[in-house]
Design a protein around this motif. Structure first.
Motif, PDB file in Angstrom:
ATOM      1  N   GLU B 341       0.803  -1.134   0.080  1.00 34.71           N
ATOM      2  CA  GLU B 341      -0.055   0.076  -0.036  1.00 34.71           C
ATOM      3  C   GLU B 341       0.711   1.289   0.103  1.00 34.71           C
ATOM      4  O   GLU B 341       1.894   1.235   0.758  1.00 34.71           O
ATOM      5  CB  GLU B 341      -0.878  -0.074   1.121  1.00 34.71           C
ATOM      6  N   ASP B 373      -4.387   2.771  -2.061  1.00 32.61           N
ATOM      7  CA  ASP B 373      -3.768   2.580  -3.239  1.00 32.61           C
ATOM      8  C   ASP B 373      -2.704   1.610  -3.074  1.00 32.61           C
ATOM      9  O   ASP B 373      -1.744   1.885  -2.462  1.00 32.61           O
ATOM     10  CB  ASP B 373      -3.765   3.713  -4.058  1.00 32.61           C
ATOM     11  N   LEU B 374      -2.637   0.924  -4.144  1.00 34.12           N
ATOM     12  CA  LEU B 374      -1.293  -0.117  -4.163  1.00 34.12           C
ATOM     13  C   LEU B 374      -0.476   0.413  -5.029  1.00 34.12           C
ATOM     14  O   LEU B 374      -0.674   0.973  -6.078  1.00 34.12           O
ATOM     15  CB  LEU B 374      -1.746  -1.532  -4.399  1.00 34.12           C
ATOM     16  N   GLY B 387      -2.750   0.280  -8.478  1.00 30.73           N
ATOM     17  CA  GLY B 387      -4.409   0.159  -8.615  1.00 30.73           C
ATOM     18  C   GLY B 387      -4.939   0.487  -7.070  1.00 30.73           C
ATOM     19  O   GLY B 387      -4.346   0.292  -6.123  1.00 30.73           O
ATOM     20  N   LYS B 389      -6.244  -0.315  -3.718  1.00 30.35           N
ATOM     21  CA  LYS B 389      -6.504  -1.669  -3.012  1.00 30.35           C
ATOM     22  C   LYS B 389      -8.039  -2.428  -2.870  1.00 30.35           C
ATOM     23  O   LYS B 389      -7.968  -3.523  -3.044  1.00 30.35           O
ATOM     24  CB  LYS B 389      -6.336  -1.156  -1.496  1.00 30.35           C
ATOM     25  N   ARG B 391     -10.042  -2.450  -5.332  1.00 31.83           N
ATOM     26  CA  ARG B 391     -10.409  -2.894  -6.809  1.00 31.83           C
ATOM     27  C   ARG B 391      -9.283  -3.932  -7.120  1.00 31.83           C
ATOM     28  O   ARG B 391      -8.661  -3.272  -7.996  1.00 31.83           O
ATOM     29  CB  ARG B 391     -10.388  -1.494  -7.366  1.00 31.83           C
ATOM     30  N   MET B 392      -9.490  -5.100  -6.774  1.00 30.79           N
ATOM     31  CA  MET B 392      -8.635  -6.082  -7.125  1.00 30.79           C
ATOM     32  C   MET B 392      -9.138  -7.151  -7.954  1.00 30.79           C
ATOM     33  O   MET B 392     -10.583  -7.723  -7.415  1.00 30.79           O
ATOM     34  CB  MET B 392      -7.846  -6.541  -6.227  1.00 30.79           C
ATOM     35  N   LYS B 394      -9.431 -11.219  -9.032  1.00 31.40           N
ATOM     36  CA  LYS B 394      -8.778 -12.309  -8.552  1.00 31.40           C
ATOM     37  C   LYS B 394      -9.222 -13.514  -9.680  1.00 31.40           C
ATOM     38  O   LYS B 394     -10.598 -13.777  -9.774  1.00 31.40           O
ATOM     39  CB  LYS B 394      -9.447 -12.865  -7.173  1.00 31.40           C
ATOM     40  N   ASN B 399      -3.535 -12.090  -8.177  1.00 27.50           N
ATOM     41  CA  ASN B 399      -4.038 -10.772  -8.064  1.00 27.50           C
ATOM     42  C   ASN B 399      -4.031  -9.808  -9.415  1.00 27.50           C
ATOM     43  O   ASN B 399      -2.670  -9.807  -9.938  1.00 27.50           O
ATOM     44  CB  ASN B 399      -3.457 -10.015  -6.984  1.00 27.50           C
ATOM     45  N   TYR B 401      -4.638  -5.986 -10.967  1.00 26.61           N
ATOM     46  CA  TYR B 401      -4.948  -4.810 -10.544  1.00 26.61           C
ATOM     47  C   TYR B 401      -5.438  -4.095 -11.870  1.00 26.61           C
ATOM     48  O   TYR B 401      -4.681  -3.701 -12.773  1.00 26.61           O
ATOM     49  CB  TYR B 401      -3.837  -3.999  -9.962  1.00 26.61           C
ATOM     50  N   LYS B 461      -3.264 -12.029 -16.595  1.00 30.02           N
ATOM     51  CA  LYS B 461      -3.762 -10.396 -16.602  1.00 30.02           C
ATOM     52  C   LYS B 461      -4.507 -10.106 -17.824  1.00 30.02           C
ATOM     53  O   LYS B 461      -5.114  -9.095 -17.899  1.00 30.02           O
ATOM     54  CB  LYS B 461      -2.621  -9.441 -16.300  1.00 30.02           C
ATOM     55  N   TYR B 493     -15.879 -10.306  -6.879  1.00 34.50           N
ATOM     56  CA  TYR B 493     -14.689  -9.668  -6.239  1.00 34.50           C
ATOM     57  C   TYR B 493     -14.383 -10.282  -5.045  1.00 34.50           C
ATOM     58  O   TYR B 493     -15.152 -10.934  -4.484  1.00 34.50           O
ATOM     59  CB  TYR B 493     -14.877  -8.175  -6.089  1.00 34.50           C
TER      60      TYR B 493
END
Lengths: 496, 496
Positions: B341, B373-374, B387, B389, B391-392, B394, B399, B401, B461, B493
């Motif tokens: 983060e 945010d990451l 992106g 945090k 809003r991820m 899977k 993971n 983003y 991705k 999600y």
């Protein structure tokens, strides 16, 4: 403490954000930001091991060196206060510093005056090998976050009543002041500053810290040597050095054969030779006239000429991080055009003098820092520095401020420097006497100079006596008026 | 309080230092700094007379106008908090703001939604005549110096748990952030900013306040109208406006006939037509790519691309006035190259959300502001925004983003905009779905786009589905993912 940003924090961020950038160059020594961060953590741990703790003072007695910046950053990490003292002072003056500051540690370079002080009870660490052993022999350590409102730097200044006082500057003030230089000098990452002026003076220290702030490179050299300055500018692609006036002439002369490439230097226009060697910079700091009005107690610069191009006032306009007021003796604001004391508030201001409670109360009366200097707000809002409050000449019933007369004298093309004192006068109590240094090879008579200032100055302000000298003794950037009085018969000042 | 510098103090200094400078232009209204200072003193006195006192909130419900800046400055003088709310919101959303903030006064422009709120118990002041009567009918008054650490501006943001929160920004944070823009944008006296973006958004407000800080001129226009923007740039010799992407295209198109002289605008290079109209600026802010990473909670920008030219990270390097750390869930720093983060400390940070004690404690755990945010620290120390945090996607055990996938899609020449969501997938739990907006007249097939991102993105991705849309719904600058999920079948999600 989420809003705190100490000098130690600035370094810690650069160690992560600029892992490949050279932070410090000194002789053969080159240190990146992560290396500097590691060394500073070790040094802080070592100092803590020697008993230095929050609020304690650590004194540097030596010439310019990388260790000054490291000590300052280690003090920031520890919550201690670093004082780079003027090691050129006499033994008695240096002993006053040690007695006044009662430092927990002194890092020293050998000199006759310093050797004689070694009986003073404190921890003495010799610069060089002993200092390096201390760093390499200590494991880095985490310290709790320091509060950026606490003092971290002490610089001696302000010889009120004949003895100097140590102005205490917090990380918050130093970071704010550095940022004001980033704005006005338009400093960018990659900025490389040559620390060739004394680091015990705010003029060099402020650019050293602004360079740290933007993640640039600080190059250290023990003292001003024109040839060495040329070599270092070339070798390190230096962006700016601590240079003005005759220092610039000396550097230009040292490079008259064009041996060194000085084009990396982005600095003020000065002479045709100089402008050919360097890159003339167009930032507000360099574009027209460099400087403004400043003092150690405001972190360096309070006003900038670069924020007032074409303005009427000789000191420019305030830094974006301060407020300036021209106040009368009762604390009320004096109208534009009238002379009062230059007073200030804001982010760059010092935290008072060390161990001077009465003086500190006096300096902050009415909630404003009183600079001790007189100034005037011009109709366009710019500020004119009139002169030190305590240095006023009284002729007849009139107040005369030396700086104003000096400025008029310096507009004569033959005058290199000038200082003005008051001498006893049987009719007027005091009369104005000018001590003038002429440019090499230039000539001017006293009568010519008196005639020259006729339009600029009211009759009572004009020098009645003009003498020539080879040099004006200085205290920092201002004439050493006590020495001038002694040499040229000054006296009868109001209040004396 | 000698170190305090509130927005009110900044104005008070400009009133003295810049008596002839135009502070504000709005339609036919032109106000110099001394006039603005006088109006703000009257407005503060009037608000105090209506019962507004220290800590109280004052809400602006209307389009952009000079009154937004005046209200903010009057709140600073009073010690109150000004909230320019997004008046384009629905009646329910606006009622939430009034219930949440419980303002002591609301200054309003008529609109259907606002009219319907007039039953809410507070002091309602109608913008225009009533507001002007209030100023002209009140005697200016001296207020005690406000503490610059106290909140002065509230901006709604951060819809955690579906409801927005008001980020509180102090004068100290706003002044620090403004100064960081002065550094990176190299703003100078004379800077003229056209406030054509919404002042309830930090993106416009931050340049409005930086322009105030350097003593420049703020020009207000109710909303973005390309033709009017051209007219105002020409008429007021505007230095910068709130423009990016398609807004720049629209302005260039509106001035295709060259009717207006836009050469005073010093801004980013964009297209051949645009670059011909304006002066391409070489400050770090404009030189290569504009921006960095920011959010309301850090006062605007936390990192700047202009401080990391040629760097690997898409977000650049931190502002000189903050520290950034990439932290793991346990508060420990994650190594360079790993995602964590984005966390921060420093001078520009907000003071928490209004009336959200639990959220505030959560956001400041381990002594660092957690942006939500990451990000990733690259080997060269620069930072990449990965992106949000929350809003991820899977897919399998991986993971994903959205921002990373969106960035890859946007490198295709036909793609104007793109957003990525996760849709339920029988085999992988979720699959990546891209919603793509093509440039006018451009064509591309889903297969082409999937092929295009092959080299940039790991297989897991890559989008499994691509749909085309006319526009991406936005919340500020980021896609409105909730709306996208609803429109395009997002779901499953992690944590939902």
């Amino acid at each position: 403490m989420i809003h705190s940003l100490s000098l130690s924090d600035v370094l810690a961020d650069h160690a992560r954000s600029r892992p490949r950038v050279t932070a410090v160059v000194d002789g053969d020594l080159r240190i990146t930001y992560p290396e500097l961060d590691d060394r500073v953590s070790r040094l802080a741990a070592a100092l803590a091991g020697l008993g230095v703790s929050g609020g304690d003072r650590v004194v540097w007695l030596g010439r310019n060196a990388y260790a000054v910046l490291e000590l300052l950053l280690a003090c920031s990490r520890l919550g201690a206060v670093c004082c780079p003292a003027n090691w050129r002072q006499s033994q008695d003056e240096l002993r006053f510093v040690l007695t006044d500051l009662t430092p927990a540690a002194v890092v020293w370079e050998p000199s006759e005056a310093v050797e004689a002080l070694r009986d003073h009870g404190t921890t003495w660490i010799r610069a060089g090998e002993e200092y390096e052993r201390l760093i390499s022999g200590t494991v880095p350590r985490e310290f709790p976050q320091a509060d950026d409102a606490e003092p971290v730097l002490a610089l001696y200044t302000a010889a009120f009543g004949g003895r100097p006082s140590a102005a205490l500057l917090s990380s918050a003030a130093l970071v704010a002041h550095a940022t004001s230089l980033l704005v006005v000098r338009q400093m960018e990452p990659g900025f490389t500053f040559l620390n060739n002026g004394p680091l015990f003076h705010v003029g060099t220290m402020m650019f050293c810290l602004a360079t740290l702030q933007i993640g640039g490179t600080n190059v250290f050299t023990p003292a001003f040597d024109p040839g060495e300055v040329c070599r270092l500018i070339d070798a390190e692609r230096v962006t700016q050095a601590f240079l003005f006036g005759q220092m610039i002439d000396a550097v230009a002369e040292a490079n008259a054969d064009g041996k060194y490439d000085l084009s990396s230097l982005r600095f003020v226009s000065h002479s045709a030779e100089w402008d050919d060697m360097i890159t003339v910079d167009d930032s507000p700091w360099c574009r027209s006239k460099m400087g403004g009005y400043g003092q150690t107690e405001v972190g360096g610069m309070l006003t900038f000429l670069g924020l007032a191009e074409g303005g009427a006032g000789f000191a420019g306009r305030p830094s974006p991080l301060v407020q300036v007021r021209i106040l009368g003796p009762d604390g009320g604001e004096v109208p534009a055009g009238e002379v009062g004391e230059i007073c200030a508030r804001g982010k760059t201001l010092f935290s008072g003098y060390f161990a001077r409670p009465d003086l500190n109360a006096e300096k902050t009366k009415y909630g404003w820092h009183h600079t001790g200097d007189l100034g005037r707000r011009e109709p366009d809002g710019t500020i004119t520095f009139v002169g030190p409050k305590l240095r006023m000449i009284k002729s007849g019933a009139e107040n005369i401020y030396p700086a104003e007369v000096e400025r008029a004298l310096k507009t004569h093309p033959a005058v290199a420097d000038a200082a003005v004192i008051g001498v006893p006068d049987p009719d007027w109590h005091q009369a104005v006497k000018a001590v003038v240094v002429l440019d090499a090879g230039a000539t001017a008579t006293p009568d010519e100079l008196m005639e020259h200032v006729r339009t600029a100055l009211a009759a009572y302000k004009r020098p009645r006596h003009v003498v020539f000298a080879d040099t004006i003794p200085k205290r920092g950037f201002t004439p050493d008026y006590d020495a001038l009085d002694e040499a040229h018969g000054g006296g009868n000042y109001p209040g004396s």
